[in-house]
Design a protein around this motif. Structure first.
Motif, PDB file in Angstrom:
ATOM      1  N   ALA A 180       0.829  -1.200   0.000  1.00 47.87           N
ATOM      2  CA  ALA A 180       0.000   0.000   0.000  1.00 47.87           C
ATOM      3  C   ALA A 180       0.866   1.253   0.000  1.00 47.87           C
ATOM      4  N   GLN A 181       0.352   2.308  -0.602  1.00 44.74           N
ATOM      5  CA  GLN A 181       1.017   3.612  -0.591  1.00 44.74           C
ATOM      6  C   GLN A 181       0.250   4.522   0.362  1.00 44.74           C
ATOM      7  N   VAL A 182       0.979   5.296   1.169  1.00 40.48           N
ATOM      8  CA  VAL A 182       0.359   6.094   2.224  1.00 40.48           C
ATOM      9  C   VAL A 182       0.750   7.558   2.089  1.00 40.48           C
ATOM     10  N   LEU A 183      -0.257   8.430   2.154  1.00 41.48           N
ATOM     11  CA  LEU A 183      -0.033   9.870   2.249  1.00 41.48           C
ATOM     12  C   LEU A 183      -0.351  10.289   3.671  1.00 41.48           C
ATOM     13  N   THR A 184       0.541  11.054   4.297  1.00 42.47           N
ATOM     14  CA  THR A 184       0.300  11.579   5.635  1.00 42.47           C
ATOM     15  C   THR A 184      -0.056  13.052   5.495  1.00 42.47           C
ATOM     16  N   ILE A 185      -1.199  13.421   6.076  1.00 40.86           N
ATOM     17  CA  ILE A 185      -1.706  14.780   5.972  1.00 40.86           C
ATOM     18  C   ILE A 185      -1.605  15.428   7.346  1.00 40.86           C
ATOM     19  N   ALA A 186      -0.845  16.535   7.436  1.00 42.08           N
ATOM     20  CA  ALA A 186      -0.648  17.237   8.705  1.00 42.08           C
ATOM     21  C   ALA A 186      -1.739  18.291   8.839  1.00 42.08           C
ATOM     22  N   ASP A 187      -2.948  17.835   9.118  1.00 45.85           N
ATOM     23  CA  ASP A 187      -4.119  18.709   9.243  1.00 45.85           C
ATOM     24  C   ASP A 187      -4.302  19.025  10.723  1.00 45.85           C
ATOM     25  N   ALA A 188      -3.587  20.062  11.204  1.00 40.33           N
ATOM     26  CA  ALA A 188      -3.624  20.389  12.633  1.00 40.33           C
ATOM     27  C   ALA A 188      -5.035  20.803  13.034  1.00 40.33           C
ATOM     28  N   PRO A 189      -5.522  20.390  14.150  1.00 41.56           N
ATOM     29  CA  PRO A 189      -4.854  19.564  15.148  1.00 41.56           C
ATOM     30  C   PRO A 189      -5.117  18.069  14.964  1.00 41.56           C
ATOM     31  N   LEU A 190      -5.667  17.669  13.810  1.00 39.39           N
ATOM     32  CA  LEU A 190      -6.024  16.262  13.599  1.00 39.39           C
ATOM     33  C   LEU A 190      -5.285  15.672  12.394  1.00 39.39           C
ATOM     34  N   PRO A 191      -4.031  15.257  12.557  1.00 37.94           N
ATOM     35  CA  PRO A 191      -3.324  14.644  11.433  1.00 37.94           C
ATOM     36  C   PRO A 191      -3.978  13.306  11.066  1.00 37.94           C
ATOM     37  N   TRP A 192      -3.924  12.968   9.789  1.00 38.66           N
ATOM     38  CA  TRP A 192      -4.529  11.725   9.326  1.00 38.66           C
ATOM     39  C   TRP A 192      -3.768  11.186   8.131  1.00 38.66           C
ATOM     40  N   THR A 193      -4.098   9.980   7.716  1.00 35.13           N
ATOM     41  CA  THR A 193      -3.441   9.370   6.559  1.00 35.13           C
ATOM     42  C   THR A 193      -4.492   8.936   5.545  1.00 35.13           C
ATOM     43  N   LEU A 194      -4.052   8.854   4.311  1.00 34.16           N
ATOM     44  CA  LEU A 194      -4.855   8.311   3.225  1.00 34.16           C
ATOM     45  C   LEU A 194      -4.034   7.199   2.605  1.00 34.16           C
ATOM     46  N   THR A 195      -4.521   5.974   2.720  1.00 34.21           N
ATOM     47  CA  THR A 195      -3.794   4.804   2.246  1.00 34.21           C
ATOM     48  C   THR A 195      -4.442   4.304   0.965  1.00 34.21           C
ATOM     49  N   PHE A 196      -3.617   3.996  -0.022  1.00 38.71           N
ATOM     50  CA  PHE A 196      -4.074   3.558  -1.337  1.00 38.71           C
ATOM     51  C   PHE A 196      -3.769   2.076  -1.514  1.00 38.71           C
ATOM     52  N   TYR A 197      -4.813   1.308  -1.810  1.00 40.15           N
ATOM     53  CA  TYR A 197      -4.692  -0.130  -2.032  1.00 40.15           C
ATOM     54  C   TYR A 197      -5.086  -0.443  -3.479  1.00 40.15           C
ATOM     55  N   ASN A 198      -4.743  -1.642  -3.909  1.00 37.67           N
ATOM     56  CA  ASN A 198      -5.122  -2.132  -5.234  1.00 37.67           C
ATOM     57  C   ASN A 198      -4.643  -1.172  -6.320  1.00 37.67           C
ATOM     58  N   CYS A 199      -3.335  -0.974  -6.342  1.00 38.09           N
ATOM     59  CA  CYS A 199      -2.710  -0.073  -7.313  1.00 38.09           C
ATOM     60  C   CYS A 199      -1.811  -0.897  -8.229  1.00 38.09           C
ATOM     61  N   PRO A 200      -2.353  -1.447  -9.303  1.00 34.03           N
ATOM     62  CA  PRO A 200      -1.504  -2.273 -10.166  1.00 34.03           C
ATOM     63  C   PRO A 200      -0.391  -1.449 -10.801  1.00 34.03           C
ATOM     64  N   GLY A 201       0.819  -1.925 -10.621  1.00 31.75           N
ATOM     65  CA  GLY A 201       1.978  -1.204 -11.159  1.00 31.75           C
ATOM     66  C   GLY A 201       2.046   0.191 -10.562  1.00 31.75           C
ATOM     67  N   ALA A 202       2.245   1.170 -11.388  1.00 26.13           N
ATOM     68  CA  ALA A 202       2.264   2.564 -10.925  1.00 26.13           C
ATOM     69  C   ALA A 202       0.974   3.252 -11.357  1.00 26.13           C
ATOM     70  N   GLY A 203      -0.086   2.463 -11.549  1.00 28.69           N
ATOM     71  CA  GLY A 203      -1.324   2.985 -12.106  1.00 28.69           C
ATOM     72  C   GLY A 203      -2.275   3.570 -11.092  1.00 28.69           C
ATOM     73  N   LEU A 204      -3.533   3.404 -11.406  1.00 27.55           N
ATOM     74  CA  LEU A 204      -4.598   3.966 -10.596  1.00 27.55           C
ATOM     75  C   LEU A 204      -4.938   3.059  -9.420  1.00 27.55           C
ATOM     76  N   CYS A 205      -5.272   3.665  -8.297  1.00 28.79           N
ATOM     77  CA  CYS A 205      -5.670   2.931  -7.095  1.00 28.79           C
ATOM     78  C   CYS A 205      -7.171   3.123  -6.920  1.00 28.79           C
ATOM     79  N   ASP A 206      -7.912   2.035  -6.761  1.00 30.55           N
ATOM     80  CA  ASP A 206      -9.363   2.174  -6.654  1.00 30.55           C
ATOM     81  C   ASP A 206      -9.906   1.851  -5.262  1.00 30.55           C
ATOM     82  N   ASP A 207      -9.026   1.696  -4.308  1.00 30.85           N
ATOM     83  CA  ASP A 207      -9.433   1.340  -2.952  1.00 30.85           C
ATOM     84  C   ASP A 207      -8.611   2.196  -1.991  1.00 30.85           C
ATOM     85  N   VAL A 208      -9.282   3.082  -1.241  1.00 29.50           N
ATOM     86  CA  VAL A 208      -8.561   3.970  -0.324  1.00 29.50           C
ATOM     87  C   VAL A 208      -9.123   3.851   1.086  1.00 29.50           C
ATOM     88  N   GLN A 209      -8.274   4.172   2.046  1.00 27.19           N
ATOM     89  CA  GLN A 209      -8.695   4.155   3.447  1.00 27.19           C
ATOM     90  C   GLN A 209      -8.158   5.404   4.141  1.00 27.19           C
TER      91      GLN A 209
END
Length: 180
Positions: free
Chosen positions: A67-96
């Motif tokens: 999975a690929q993860v983006l960390t968002i520093a949204d003060a005061p509530l930091p969060w992450t957006l994780t990308f699943y099902n990303c064939p190769g370097a293509g599009l990811c259709d499942d996020v958390q």
């Protein structure tokens, strides 16, 4: 004279099962060759650029297993957006979407949230002491179109629910004023 319906129906069904000519399945209709489904989802770099364009402070993507993860520093509530099902370097259709909260948090608070709310679900994380217990909030989304547009509504829902969850935890942690 009327025949009873059930015995007649059973007789017709039995006749159909006993007769090979009646029980045959018709040949499938000729169809065009299957075409591959159009790719759906979003590229991680495109999502990062979109979030930055909205004013977010977004770190470079990291890998967590596949999975690929983006960390968002949204003060005061930091969060992450994780990308699943990303064939190769293509599009990811499942996020958390996810966020981690530190305690003190009780199992009862997390259970109450999950009973009373939809979309954002929380998981209790026990600590060595009750004061060290925490929670993880998550929101899963399957993208059914391409680009960042399918992220717009889920991101709004996530941010609203995340703040509501955090406010509920903060209110529960604030001691009630002493009665006078």
């Amino acid at each position: 004279m009327r025949l009873p319906v059930l015995p007649v129906l059973l007789a017709v069904l039995a006749l159909g099962a006993a007769s090979p000519a009646l029980a045959q399945t018709p040949a499938p209709a000729a169809s065009a060759p299957a075409t591959p489904a159009a790719a759906k989802g979003v590229a991680v770099a495109e999502a990062r650029t979109w979030l930055i364009g909205l004013g977010g402070t977004v770190a470079e993507p990291t890998l967590n297993g596949t999975a690929q993860v983006l960390t968002i520093a949204d003060a005061p509530l930091p969060w992450t957006l994780t990308f699943y099902n990303c064939p190769g370097a293509g599009l990811c259709d499942d996020v958390q979407y996810s966020a981690v909260f530190s305690g003190p948090i009780t199992l009862e608070q997390v259970n109450a949230w999950n009973r009373e709310n939809r979309y954002l679900k929380a998981f209790f994380v026990p600590g060595a002491t009750p004061a060290e217990a925490g929670a993880v909030a998550q929101y899963d989304v399957v993208l059914t179109a391409t680009g960042t547009q399918p992220l717009q509504e889920p991101t709004v829902i996530w941010l609203q629910m995340l703040r509501t969850f955090a406010q509920g935890l903060a209110q529960a942690a604030t001691p009630a004023p002493a009665a006078q």
